[in-house]
Design a protein around this motif. Structure first.
Motif, PDB file in Angstrom:
ATOM      1  N   ARG A  39       6.078 -13.670   6.788  1.00 35.22           N
ATOM      2  CA  ARG A  39       5.874 -12.221   6.906  1.00 35.22           C
ATOM      3  C   ARG A  39       5.608 -11.649   5.521  1.00 35.22           C
ATOM      4  O   ARG A  39       6.384 -11.888   4.592  1.00 35.22           O
ATOM      5  CB  ARG A  39       7.106 -11.550   7.504  1.00 35.22           C
ATOM      6  N   ILE A  40       4.541 -10.883   5.425  1.00 33.90           N
ATOM      7  CA  ILE A  40       4.184 -10.248   4.157  1.00 33.90           C
ATOM      8  C   ILE A  40       4.321  -8.743   4.334  1.00 33.90           C
ATOM      9  O   ILE A  40       3.727  -8.167   5.257  1.00 33.90           O
ATOM     10  CB  ILE A  40       2.727 -10.585   3.743  1.00 33.90           C
ATOM     11  N   ASP A  41       5.073  -8.119   3.457  1.00 32.72           N
ATOM     12  CA  ASP A  41       5.268  -6.668   3.488  1.00 32.72           C
ATOM     13  C   ASP A  41       4.705  -6.076   2.206  1.00 32.72           C
ATOM     14  O   ASP A  41       5.224  -6.334   1.120  1.00 32.72           O
ATOM     15  CB  ASP A  41       6.752  -6.338   3.624  1.00 32.72           C
ATOM     16  N   THR A  42       3.640  -5.305   2.331  1.00 30.62           N
ATOM     17  CA  THR A  42       3.059  -4.622   1.170  1.00 30.62           C
ATOM     18  C   THR A  42       3.365  -3.128   1.217  1.00 30.62           C
ATOM     19  O   THR A  42       2.779  -2.358   0.463  1.00 30.62           O
ATOM     20  CB  THR A  42       1.536  -4.859   1.099  1.00 30.62           C
ATOM     21  N   GLY A  43       4.283  -2.732   2.080  1.00 27.83           N
ATOM     22  CA  GLY A  43       4.667  -1.329   2.216  1.00 27.83           C
ATOM     23  C   GLY A  43       5.122  -0.686   0.918  1.00 27.83           C
ATOM     24  O   GLY A  43       4.698   0.436   0.602  1.00 27.83           O
ATOM     25  N   PRO A  44       5.981  -1.358   0.129  1.00 28.12           N
ATOM     26  CA  PRO A  44       6.402  -0.743  -1.129  1.00 28.12           C
ATOM     27  C   PRO A  44       5.231  -0.483  -2.091  1.00 28.12           C
ATOM     28  O   PRO A  44       5.226   0.512  -2.810  1.00 28.12           O
ATOM     29  CB  PRO A  44       7.371  -1.765  -1.726  1.00 28.12           C
ATOM     30  N   LEU A  45       4.242  -1.361  -2.079  1.00 30.19           N
ATOM     31  CA  LEU A  45       3.062  -1.151  -2.920  1.00 30.19           C
ATOM     32  C   LEU A  45       2.244   0.019  -2.391  1.00 30.19           C
ATOM     33  O   LEU A  45       1.781   0.864  -3.160  1.00 30.19           O
ATOM     34  CB  LEU A  45       2.212  -2.428  -2.953  1.00 30.19           C
ATOM     35  N   ALA A  46       2.078   0.102  -1.082  1.00 28.32           N
ATOM     36  CA  ALA A  46       1.344   1.215  -0.476  1.00 28.32           C
ATOM     37  C   ALA A  46       2.046   2.536  -0.748  1.00 28.32           C
ATOM     38  O   ALA A  46       1.391   3.557  -0.990  1.00 28.32           O
ATOM     39  CB  ALA A  46       1.192   0.987   1.027  1.00 28.32           C
ATOM     40  N   ALA A  47       3.376   2.525  -0.745  1.00 27.38           N
ATOM     41  CA  ALA A  47       4.145   3.745  -0.997  1.00 27.38           C
ATOM     42  C   ALA A  47       3.960   4.264  -2.418  1.00 27.38           C
ATOM     43  O   ALA A  47       4.194   5.442  -2.686  1.00 27.38           O
ATOM     44  CB  ALA A  47       5.631   3.492  -0.731  1.00 27.38           C
ATOM     45  N   LYS A  48       3.500   3.408  -3.312  1.00 31.02           N
ATOM     46  CA  LYS A  48       3.244   3.809  -4.698  1.00 31.02           C
ATOM     47  C   LYS A  48       1.825   4.330  -4.886  1.00 31.02           C
ATOM     48  O   LYS A  48       1.356   4.488  -6.005  1.00 31.02           O
ATOM     49  CB  LYS A  48       3.490   2.636  -5.642  1.00 31.02           C
ATOM     50  N   GLY A  49       1.116   4.572  -3.766  1.00 31.26           N
ATOM     51  CA  GLY A  49      -0.234   5.112  -3.854  1.00 31.26           C
ATOM     52  C   GLY A  49      -1.327   4.068  -3.913  1.00 31.26           C
ATOM     53  O   GLY A  49      -2.478   4.388  -4.184  1.00 31.26           O
ATOM     54  N   GLN A  50      -1.003   2.816  -3.651  1.00 30.07           N
ATOM     55  CA  GLN A  50      -1.988   1.743  -3.696  1.00 30.07           C
ATOM     56  C   GLN A  50      -2.195   1.153  -2.304  1.00 30.07           C
ATOM     57  O   GLN A  50      -2.227  -0.060  -2.122  1.00 30.07           O
ATOM     58  CB  GLN A  50      -1.543   0.662  -4.684  1.00 30.07           C
TER      59      GLN A  50
END
Length: 155
Positions: free
Chosen positions: A35-46
């Motif tokens: 499982r890959i979670d990129t949510g924290p990166l998206a939350a930083k505007g990316q």
């Protein structure tokens, strides 16, 4: 004088040969789910970059998957591409990709946790004037990050 230095260096090298500067890698663990979670990166505007990184990292780690086993959860929390022009980094910094890999056993208990920071020179991916240079830099960081994850989990 030169012989004495050589002897001292050889002695120091022999004494330090048993020292380790990094931790031992874990014995291989069967991975059933990734499982890959990129949510924290998206939350930083990316969010656009986060959406690109997720399938890239899934592809890089796909070879670890087996029929059954633990769950590998990777959370991507940071990406930084330093300013890069004229053949050198304008800020004299490096590109970084931060993630954390967590192995969770079939029983739901955490087996291991590995914080990972991939650091690469911006020039590693080629000439700064290429139109796809930023994508190439991200690709290199993702591949490097996956390599560290494989190393830590013993894959």
């Amino acid at each position: 004088m030169l012989v004495r230095r050589a002897i001292l260096i050889g002695l120091a090298t022999t004494m330090l040969a048993g020292c380790q500067t990094i931790g031992q890698t874990a014995p291989p663990v069967a991975i059933g789910t990734i499982r890959i979670d990129t949510g924290p990166l998206a939350a930083k505007g990316q969010s656009a970059t986060a959406a690109e990184i997720k399938p890239m990292l899934e592809r890089e780690l796909a070879s670890l998957r087996s029929a059954r086993g633990a769950t590998l959860q990777v959370t991507v929390s940071g990406l930084y591409l330093t300013s890069y022009a004229g053949g050198q980094a304008a800020t004299l910094g490096n590109d970084t990709l931060e993630s954390e890999a967590v192995l969770v056993g079939p029983d739901g208990r955490e087996i291991a946790r590995y914080p990972i920071m991939s650091i690469m020179a911006p020039s590693f991916s080629g000439a700064w004037y290429r139109p796809d240079i930023n994508q190439r830099r991200i690709d290199a960081l993702v591949a490097n990050n996956a390599q560290w994850i494989r190393r830590y989990i013993g894959g």
